[in-house]
Scaffold this motif. Sequence first.
Motif, mmCIF file in Angstrom:
data_model
loop_
_atom_site.group_PDB
_atom_site.id
_atom_site.type_symbol
_atom_site.label_atom_id
_atom_site.label_comp_id
_atom_site.label_asym_id
_atom_site.label_seq_id
_atom_site.Cartn_x
_atom_site.Cartn_y
_atom_site.Cartn_z
ATOM 1 N N ILE A 65 0.841 -1.197 0.000
ATOM 2 C CA ILE A 65 0.000 0.000 0.000
ATOM 3 C C ILE A 65 0.876 1.247 0.000
ATOM 4 N N GLY A 66 0.635 2.084 -0.985
ATOM 5 C CA GLY A 66 1.371 3.337 -1.112
ATOM 6 C C GLY A 66 2.737 3.205 -1.749
ATOM 7 N N GLU A 102 -2.764 -2.821 -11.237
ATOM 8 C CA GLU A 102 -2.604 -1.663 -10.362
ATOM 9 C C GLU A 102 -3.966 -1.079 -10.017
ATOM 10 N N ALA A 103 -4.155 -0.808 -8.746
ATOM 11 C CA ALA A 103 -5.344 -0.111 -8.261
ATOM 12 C C ALA A 103 -4.870 1.190 -7.613
ATOM 13 N N ASP A 104 -5.797 1.936 -7.059
ATOM 14 C CA ASP A 104 -5.433 3.220 -6.463
ATOM 15 C C ASP A 104 -4.427 3.086 -5.326
ATOM 16 N N VAL A 145 9.436 -4.820 -0.759
ATOM 17 C CA VAL A 145 8.865 -4.627 0.578
ATOM 18 C C VAL A 145 8.290 -5.922 1.154
ATOM 19 N N ASP A 146 8.605 -7.052 0.521
ATOM 20 C CA ASP A 146 8.142 -8.366 0.991
ATOM 21 C C ASP A 146 6.634 -8.396 1.235
ATOM 22 N N ALA A 147 5.879 -7.979 0.229
ATOM 23 C CA ALA A 147 4.422 -7.930 0.352
ATOM 24 C C ALA A 147 3.733 -9.108 -0.314
ATOM 25 N N LYS A 206 -6.548 -10.896 5.751
ATOM 26 C CA LYS A 206 -7.687 -10.247 5.095
ATOM 27 C C LYS A 206 -7.369 -9.891 3.640
ATOM 28 N N PHE A 207 -6.083 -9.800 3.296
ATOM 29 C CA PHE A 207 -5.690 -9.451 1.933
ATOM 30 C C PHE A 207 -5.939 -10.592 0.944
#
Length: 80
Positions: A12-13, A30-32, A54-56, A69-70
């Motif tokens: 996020i971001g 890509e989303a907002d 960022v290890d996401a 939840k993701f």
Amino acid sequence: MTVPYVITEPCIGVKDKSCVAVCPVDCIKEADDQLYIDPSECIDCGLCEPECPVDAIFMEDEVPEQWKKFIQINADYAKK
């Protein structure tokens, strides 16, 4: 719908897009607020996971508890 790989909160971001560059099928969208993996397009190759600075990105069954939840958030985004 099974979500082979999930992009979680650290994206996020950030939206670095290193993962997009290595994806052979362009399943990362890509989303907002962040990037998402479309499970209907993902071939479960795993190339994106080590590229994320960022290890996401996690395999669905390895998503840390605080970001579970993701799994649903990614699946819901793919339905749009």
